[in-house]
Design an enzyme around this catalytic site. Structure first.
Site, PDB file in Angstrom:
ATOM      1  N   VAL A  32      49.188  43.562  40.667  1.00 57.55           N
ATOM      2  CA  VAL A  32      47.956  43.018  40.262  1.00 57.55           C
ATOM      3  C   VAL A  32      47.207  42.266  41.416  1.00 57.55           C
ATOM      4  O   VAL A  32      47.770  42.018  42.411  1.00 57.55           O
ATOM      5  CB  VAL A  32      48.002  41.834  38.943  1.00 57.55           C
ATOM      6  CG1 VAL A  32      48.435  42.433  37.899  1.00 57.55           C
ATOM      7  CG2 VAL A  32      48.990  40.815  39.578  1.00 57.55           C
ATOM      8  N   SER A  33      45.943  41.975  41.409  1.00 53.57           N
ATOM      9  CA  SER A  33      45.154  41.715  42.776  1.00 53.57           C
ATOM     10  C   SER A  33      45.060  40.181  42.925  1.00 53.57           C
ATOM     11  O   SER A  33      45.099  39.916  44.021  1.00 53.57           O
ATOM     12  CB  SER A  33      43.681  41.867  42.395  1.00 53.57           C
ATOM     13  OG  SER A  33      43.477  43.461  42.348  1.00 53.57           O
ATOM     14  N   SER A  34      45.944  39.177  41.896  1.00 53.10           N
ATOM     15  CA  SER A  34      45.991  37.964  42.495  1.00 53.10           C
ATOM     16  C   SER A  34      46.988  37.472  41.721  1.00 53.10           C
ATOM     17  O   SER A  34      47.498  37.644  40.934  1.00 53.10           O
ATOM     18  CB  SER A  34      44.583  37.081  42.258  1.00 53.10           C
ATOM     19  OG  SER A  34      44.091  37.192  40.914  1.00 53.10           O
ATOM     20  N   GLN A  58      46.736  36.640  37.831  1.00 55.05           N
ATOM     21  CA  GLN A  58      46.743  37.709  36.900  1.00 55.05           C
ATOM     22  C   GLN A  58      47.977  37.811  36.536  1.00 55.05           C
ATOM     23  O   GLN A  58      49.179  37.744  37.056  1.00 55.05           O
ATOM     24  CB  GLN A  58      46.107  38.946  37.499  1.00 55.05           C
ATOM     25  CG  GLN A  58      44.547  38.793  38.057  1.00 55.05           C
ATOM     26  CD  GLN A  58      44.296  40.088  38.524  1.00 55.05           C
ATOM     27  OE1 GLN A  58      44.703  40.609  39.402  1.00 55.05           O
ATOM     28  NE2 GLN A  58      42.968  40.492  38.093  1.00 55.05           N
ATOM     29  N   SER A  93      45.956  42.147  46.611  1.00 54.10           N
ATOM     30  CA  SER A  93      44.947  43.204  46.792  1.00 54.10           C
ATOM     31  C   SER A  93      45.592  44.403  47.043  1.00 54.10           C
ATOM     32  O   SER A  93      46.394  44.333  47.864  1.00 54.10           O
ATOM     33  CB  SER A  93      43.642  42.519  47.385  1.00 54.10           C
ATOM     34  OG  SER A  93      42.749  43.682  47.713  1.00 54.10           O
TER      35      SER A  93
END
Length: 190
Positions: A11-13, A16, A36
């Protein structure tokens, strides 16, 4: 040769959740990054790639979770397939494995190109949205902790010898914020 089923989740962060990725897949081991995709230093991806052995299958929710762009995707898949690892992308329902399969190569390039194009479009829309918001007067970043009048009161109290901790508490600000107000005042010749 029967290998392990390994999962890679990204996941990007950190805020999340990864619950929806590969949730119904029985896996022997999972590697998870909260970074990211454009970040080239993804420690758990590197650990995953080093862990995979001939006969293993790497399970990934979707193509865009594995690579940052088409070249990166091709490099990763070619390296894994070259050492006898299969890669299964669940969202796309695609398996990449050994052998010289021109249709697999074509699909990989097309899907990777679409994922890269989509990411580029998202970035463009984000930049347009930020520019439009700024044009409407939206201010980005942290809001001011105190009005200019309250900041002047804080400065005056401290200059009169008031206890800084008590002043900060009275105005509902932290001591670091108080020190920033005082520093800004000194820079402005106060």
């Amino acid at each position: 040769m029967k290998g392990q089923n390994i999962g890679y989740i990204r996941v990007s962060s950190a805020g999340q959740v990864t619950d929806r990725q590969l949730m119904d897949i029985e896996l022997d081991k999972i590697f998870e990054d909260k970074l990211s995709g454009k970040n080239t230093n993804r420690p758990m991806l590197q650990a995953c790639l080093e862990h995979l052995r001939e006969g293993d299958t790497l399970h990934v929710h979707s193509i865009d979770r594995l690579a940052r762009d088409l070249l990166d995707l091709q490099k990763i898949i070619n390296a894994l397939v070259g050492k006898g690892v299969s890669i299964f992308f669940h969202k796309e329902n695609m398996l990449f494995s050994g052998g010289n399969n021109p249709m697999q190569a074509l699909m990989l390039q097309m899907l990777g190109a679409f994922a890269e194009f989509e990411r580029s479009m998202i970035n463009d829309r984000q930049k347009e949205g930020i520019a439009a918001a700024k044009a409407r007067g939206v201010v980005f970043g942290a809001s001011k902790k105190l009005s200019d009048i309250d900041a002047a009161k804080v400065i005056a109290l401290v200059e009169q010898g008031a206890d800084k901790s008590k002043v900060a508490k009275e105005f509902g600000i932290s001591r670091p914020t108080l020190y920033k107000i005082l520093a800004k005042n000194k820079l402005q010749g106060g």
